[in-house]
Design a protein around this motif. Structure first.
Motif, PDB file in Angstrom:
ATOM      1  N   TYR A  39       0.831  -1.204   0.000  1.00  0.00           N
ATOM      2  CA  TYR A  39       0.000   0.000   0.000  1.00  0.00           C
ATOM      3  C   TYR A  39       0.869   1.259   0.000  1.00  0.00           C
ATOM      4  CZ  TYR A  39      -3.710   3.218   1.391  1.00  0.00           C
ATOM      5  OH  TYR A  39      -4.616   4.249   1.438  1.00  0.00           O
ATOM      6  N   PRO A  40       0.676   2.165  -0.986  1.00  0.00           N
ATOM      7  CA  PRO A  40       1.533   3.348  -1.076  1.00  0.00           C
ATOM      8  C   PRO A  40       1.180   4.454  -0.072  1.00  0.00           C
ATOM      9  CG  PRO A  40      -0.060   3.368  -2.856  1.00  0.00           C
ATOM     10  CD  PRO A  40      -0.227   2.064  -2.133  1.00  0.00           C
ATOM     11  N   GLY A  41       0.016   4.386   0.535  1.00  0.00           N
ATOM     12  CA  GLY A  41      -0.402   5.427   1.468  1.00  0.00           C
ATOM     13  C   GLY A  41       0.148   5.193   2.864  1.00  0.00           C
ATOM     14  N   ALA A  42      -0.436   5.899   3.810  1.00  0.00           N
ATOM     15  CA  ALA A  42      -0.022   5.746   5.206  1.00  0.00           C
ATOM     16  C   ALA A  42      -0.274   4.310   5.652  1.00  0.00           C
ATOM     17  CB  ALA A  42      -0.800   6.711   6.092  1.00  0.00           C
ATOM     18  N   PRO A  43       0.655   3.717   6.376  1.00  0.00           N
ATOM     19  CA  PRO A  43       0.498   2.322   6.799  1.00  0.00           C
ATOM     20  C   PRO A  43      -0.745   2.138   7.673  1.00  0.00           C
ATOM     21  CG  PRO A  43       2.724   3.105   7.242  1.00  0.00           C
ATOM     22  CD  PRO A  43       1.920   4.298   6.824  1.00  0.00           C
ATOM     23  N   VAL A  44      -1.385   0.973   7.540  1.00  0.00           N
ATOM     24  CA  VAL A  44      -2.503   0.663   8.430  1.00  0.00           C
ATOM     25  C   VAL A  44      -1.930   0.174   9.753  1.00  0.00           C
ATOM     26  CG1 VAL A  44      -4.120   0.099   6.577  1.00  0.00           C
ATOM     27  CG2 VAL A  44      -2.807  -1.724   7.647  1.00  0.00           C
ATOM     28  N   THR A  45      -2.682   0.359  10.786  1.00  0.00           N
ATOM     29  CA  THR A  45      -2.238  -0.046  12.115  1.00  0.00           C
ATOM     30  C   THR A  45      -2.623  -1.493  12.385  1.00  0.00           C
ATOM     31  OG1 THR A  45      -4.306   0.631  13.147  1.00  0.00           O
ATOM     32  CG2 THR A  45      -2.552   2.315  12.985  1.00  0.00           C
ATOM     33  N   LEU A  46      -1.995  -2.055  13.378  1.00  0.00           N
ATOM     34  CA  LEU A  46      -2.343  -3.388  13.847  1.00  0.00           C
ATOM     35  C   LEU A  46      -3.813  -3.410  14.273  1.00  0.00           C
ATOM     36  CD1 LEU A  46      -1.588  -6.228  14.830  1.00  0.00           C
ATOM     37  CD2 LEU A  46      -0.748  -5.178  16.918  1.00  0.00           C
ATOM     38  N   HIS A  47      -4.249  -2.336  14.903  1.00  0.00           N
ATOM     39  CA  HIS A  47      -5.640  -2.222  15.356  1.00  0.00           C
ATOM     40  C   HIS A  47      -6.609  -2.301  14.170  1.00  0.00           C
ATOM     41  CE1 HIS A  47      -8.849  -1.103  18.078  1.00  0.00           C
ATOM     42  NE2 HIS A  47      -9.178  -0.099  17.291  1.00  0.00           N
ATOM     43  N   ALA A  48      -6.293  -1.620  13.084  1.00  0.00           N
ATOM     44  CA  ALA A  48      -7.160  -1.647  11.893  1.00  0.00           C
ATOM     45  C   ALA A  48      -7.216  -3.042  11.294  1.00  0.00           C
ATOM     46  CB  ALA A  48      -6.677  -0.641  10.860  1.00  0.00           C
ATOM     47  N   SER A  49      -6.068  -3.700  11.170  1.00  0.00           N
ATOM     48  CA  SER A  49      -6.074  -5.038  10.571  1.00  0.00           C
ATOM     49  C   SER A  49      -6.823  -6.030  11.460  1.00  0.00           C
ATOM     50  CB  SER A  49      -4.656  -5.520  10.273  1.00  0.00           C
ATOM     51  OG  SER A  49      -3.917  -5.704  11.446  1.00  0.00           O
ATOM     52  N   ARG A  50      -6.715  -5.863  12.772  1.00  0.00           N
ATOM     53  CA  ARG A  50      -7.464  -6.722  13.691  1.00  0.00           C
ATOM     54  C   ARG A  50      -8.972  -6.530  13.501  1.00  0.00           C
ATOM     55  NH1 ARG A  50     -10.305  -6.182  17.879  1.00  0.00           N
ATOM     56  NH2 ARG A  50      -9.768  -4.017  18.239  1.00  0.00           N
ATOM     57  N   LYS A  51      -9.384  -5.278  13.309  1.00  0.00           N
ATOM     58  CA  LYS A  51     -10.808  -4.991  13.104  1.00  0.00           C
ATOM     59  C   LYS A  51     -11.308  -5.604  11.794  1.00  0.00           C
ATOM     60  CE  LYS A  51     -12.394  -1.008  14.989  1.00  0.00           C
ATOM     61  NZ  LYS A  51     -12.568   0.441  15.104  1.00  0.00           N
ATOM     62  N   TRP A  52     -10.467  -5.601  10.745  1.00  0.00           N
ATOM     63  CA  TRP A  52     -10.867  -6.253   9.490  1.00  0.00           C
ATOM     64  C   TRP A  52     -11.074  -7.748   9.704  1.00  0.00           C
ATOM     65  CZ3 TRP A  52      -6.483  -4.082   5.875  1.00  0.00           C
ATOM     66  CH2 TRP A  52      -6.675  -2.709   5.685  1.00  0.00           C
ATOM     67  N   ASN A  54     -11.690  -9.366  12.488  1.00  0.00           N
ATOM     68  CA  ASN A  54     -12.757  -9.684  13.446  1.00  0.00           C
ATOM     69  C   ASN A  54     -14.137  -9.210  13.005  1.00  0.00           C
ATOM     70  OD1 ASN A  54     -10.943 -10.930  15.143  1.00  0.00           O
ATOM     71  ND2 ASN A  54     -10.582  -9.105  16.355  1.00  0.00           N
ATOM     72  N   GLY A  55     -14.227  -8.629  11.822  1.00  0.00           N
ATOM     73  CA  GLY A  55     -15.524  -8.176  11.333  1.00  0.00           C
ATOM     74  C   GLY A  55     -16.041  -6.948  12.053  1.00  0.00           C
ATOM     75  N   GLU A  56     -15.135  -6.120  12.541  1.00  0.00           N
ATOM     76  CA  GLU A  56     -15.534  -4.916  13.258  1.00  0.00           C
ATOM     77  C   GLU A  56     -15.475  -3.667  12.384  1.00  0.00           C
ATOM     78  OE1 GLU A  56     -13.086  -4.676  16.759  1.00  0.00           O
ATOM     79  OE2 GLU A  56     -13.473  -6.777  17.255  1.00  0.00           O
ATOM     80  N   ALA A  57     -14.805  -3.770  11.227  1.00  0.00           N
ATOM     81  CA  ALA A  57     -14.673  -2.609  10.343  1.00  0.00           C
ATOM     82  C   ALA A  57     -14.423  -3.087   8.918  1.00  0.00           C
ATOM     83  CB  ALA A  57     -13.511  -1.721  10.791  1.00  0.00           C
ATOM     84  N   LEU A  58     -14.754  -2.209   7.984  1.00  0.00           N
ATOM     85  CA  LEU A  58     -14.475  -2.447   6.572  1.00  0.00           C
ATOM     86  C   LEU A  58     -13.371  -1.489   6.126  1.00  0.00           C
ATOM     87  CD1 LEU A  58     -18.129  -2.616   5.237  1.00  0.00           C
ATOM     88  CD2 LEU A  58     -16.516  -4.516   5.405  1.00  0.00           C
ATOM     89  N   PRO A  59     -12.468  -1.946   5.276  1.00  0.00           N
ATOM     90  CA  PRO A  59     -11.426  -1.035   4.782  1.00  0.00           C
ATOM     91  C   PRO A  59     -12.010  -0.028   3.802  1.00  0.00           C
ATOM     92  CG  PRO A  59     -11.227  -3.170   3.725  1.00  0.00           C
ATOM     93  CD  PRO A  59     -12.307  -3.296   4.761  1.00  0.00           C
ATOM     94  N   ALA A  60     -11.356   1.104   3.675  1.00  0.00           N
ATOM     95  CA  ALA A  60     -11.737   2.098   2.668  1.00  0.00           C
ATOM     96  C   ALA A  60     -11.515   1.491   1.282  1.00  0.00           C
ATOM     97  CB  ALA A  60     -10.897   3.361   2.841  1.00  0.00           C
TER      98      ALA A  60
END
Length: 143
Positions: A39-52, A54-60
């Motif tokens: 990914y060329p943008g700002a790195p995703v956090t461990l928290h964001a990947s965990r949410k993906w 665990n079904g807690e969030a959808l990526p942009a």
């Protein structure tokens, strides 16, 4: 309620796609690291990947495209699950192994100019070595 189901369904498809590339999806750290390499943008956090996972969030949308390209599936299937072809195009699958490593590029950019030049010289030498090995194999094959 619907958005919860959409997130859970996305998570299930993400885990399925990860399994196809040899990852069991159990490590948010590994997911974040591999995603950030592509990914060329700002790195995703461990928290964001965990949410993906665990079904807690959808990526942009931009992140969804990178995930799909890496995993060799279509963005539509990954997000909605209703694409006729689970697999991405053959071009996507072929290019997935040749993706730019943006995490490495960020790390190289943080080096001093002298160290960047040293890395550049090392890469040049490695590429020349690979080319001569390939050339040697081609000559042996003609005999």
């Amino acid at each position: 309620m619907r958005s919860t189901l959409e997130r859970e369904d996305f998570s299930r498809r993400l885990m399925e796609a990860l399994a196809r590339v040899g990852d069991d999806g159990s490590s948010p750290t590994r997911l974040a690291r591999e995603f950030n390499r592509r990914y060329p943008g700002a790195p995703v956090t461990l928290h964001a990947s965990r949410k993906w996972l665990n079904g807690e969030a959808l990526p942009a949308q931009d992140k969804l495209r990178v995930l799909a390209e890496w995993l060799g599936v279509t963005p539509e299937w990954l997000r909605f699950g209703d694409s006729g072809d689970v697999r991405g195009t053959q071009r996507q699958a072929r290019e997935a192994g040749q993706a730019v490593d943006f995490e490495l590029a960020r790390e190289l950019g943080a080096l001093s100019p002298a160290h960047r030049e040293a890395v550049r010289a090392l890469v040049k030498a490695l590429r020349q070595g690979e080319a001569s090995v390939r050339g040697g194999k081609a000559k042996r094959g003609k005999a």
